[in-house]
Write an enzyme that holds these catalytic residues in place. Structure first.
Site, PDB file in Angstrom:
ATOM      1  N   ALA A 185       0.967 -19.228 -24.715  1.00  0.00           N
ATOM      2  CA  ALA A 185       1.751 -18.216 -25.437  1.00  0.00           C
ATOM      3  C   ALA A 185       2.841 -17.635 -24.542  1.00  0.00           C
ATOM      4  O   ALA A 185       3.990 -17.456 -24.973  1.00  0.00           O
ATOM      5  CB  ALA A 185       0.833 -17.110 -25.954  1.00  0.00           C
ATOM      6  N   ARG A 245      -7.945 -19.870 -29.351  1.00  0.00           N
ATOM      7  CA  ARG A 245      -8.322 -18.462 -29.478  1.00  0.00           C
ATOM      8  C   ARG A 245      -7.378 -17.543 -28.706  1.00  0.00           C
ATOM      9  O   ARG A 245      -7.010 -17.835 -27.574  1.00  0.00           O
ATOM     10  CB  ARG A 245      -9.743 -18.291 -28.954  1.00  0.00           C
ATOM     11  N   GLY A 272      -6.177 -20.326 -21.183  1.00  0.00           N
ATOM     12  CA  GLY A 272      -5.229 -21.382 -21.539  1.00  0.00           C
ATOM     13  C   GLY A 272      -4.304 -20.968 -22.665  1.00  0.00           C
ATOM     14  O   GLY A 272      -3.101 -21.250 -22.645  1.00  0.00           O
ATOM     15  N   CYS A 273      -4.860 -20.283 -23.658  1.00  0.00           N
ATOM     16  CA  CYS A 273      -4.050 -19.849 -24.804  1.00  0.00           C
ATOM     17  C   CYS A 273      -3.055 -18.780 -24.391  1.00  0.00           C
ATOM     18  O   CYS A 273      -1.918 -18.760 -24.876  1.00  0.00           O
ATOM     19  CB  CYS A 273      -4.961 -19.354 -25.923  1.00  0.00           C
ATOM     20  N   THR A 274      -3.458 -17.902 -23.494  1.00  0.00           N
ATOM     21  CA  THR A 274      -2.561 -16.870 -22.975  1.00  0.00           C
ATOM     22  C   THR A 274      -1.421 -17.514 -22.194  1.00  0.00           C
ATOM     23  O   THR A 274      -0.259 -17.147 -22.351  1.00  0.00           O
ATOM     24  CB  THR A 274      -3.351 -15.873 -22.108  1.00  0.00           C
TER      25      THR A 274
END
Length: 162
Positions: A57, A47, A52-54
């Site tokens: 990225a 998401r 974690g995704c930030t």
């Protein structure tokens, strides 16, 4: 209610499933066309805007020029819609593609959508995974259970770069 199936496993040497995605201008692209020109990193994340995704990225963004210099394109795939991806791309200054997969069609074709557990709860979602695809359209490396921190360095190393 039936229990969701475990995702099918794609492995090194398998043909990468083709998929269509939009770039930041809304133009349609296909993986098979992209890999005719460059190798590709296809990474799946749960998401936009989660910690974690930030982090993942940001890590790919930091090393994006190194990927580009070596003829490698990056495509991040999540169930978020195009509006969310646009905001995420702008806030994080993401220079690479983000593919919207709200029905999880892409993630299911790569075998990364399935049962998960978090803090004792079971649910169905995206398993953070990365696939390296060569210019012939075949998977040359699979990373399962990816740790977001410094993952792009791990990917560069797998391409013998860095």
């Amino acid at each position: 209610m039936s229990k969701p199936e475990d995702p099918k496993e794609l492995k090194e040497g398998d043909r990468a499933p083709n998929f269509t995605f939009s770039d930041e201008s809304g133009a349609s692209n296909e993986l098979r066309d992209l890999v005719k020109k460059k190798r590709a990193v296809v990474y799946f994340y749960p998401r936009d805007f989660t910690p974690g995704c930030t982090e993942e990225a940001h890590d790919f963004t930091t090393n994006y020029q190194m990927f580009q210099r070596n003829g490698i394109e990056i495509i991040g795939v999540s169930p978020d819609d195009e509006v969310s991806h646009k905001k995420f791309r702008e806030k994080m200054k993401i220079p690479y593609y983000l593919a919207s997969d709200p029905s999880n069609t892409i993630s299911k074709s790569y075998g990364v959508y399935g049962p998960k557990k978090f803090m004792g709860k079971e649910y169905v979602g995206i398993h953070r995974s990365t696939f390296l695809v060569n210019r012939d359209g075949y998977i040359v490396k699979v990373f399962k259970k990816v740790k977001p921190a410094e993952h792009s360095e791990e990917v560069l190393s797998a391409f013998d770069i860095g």
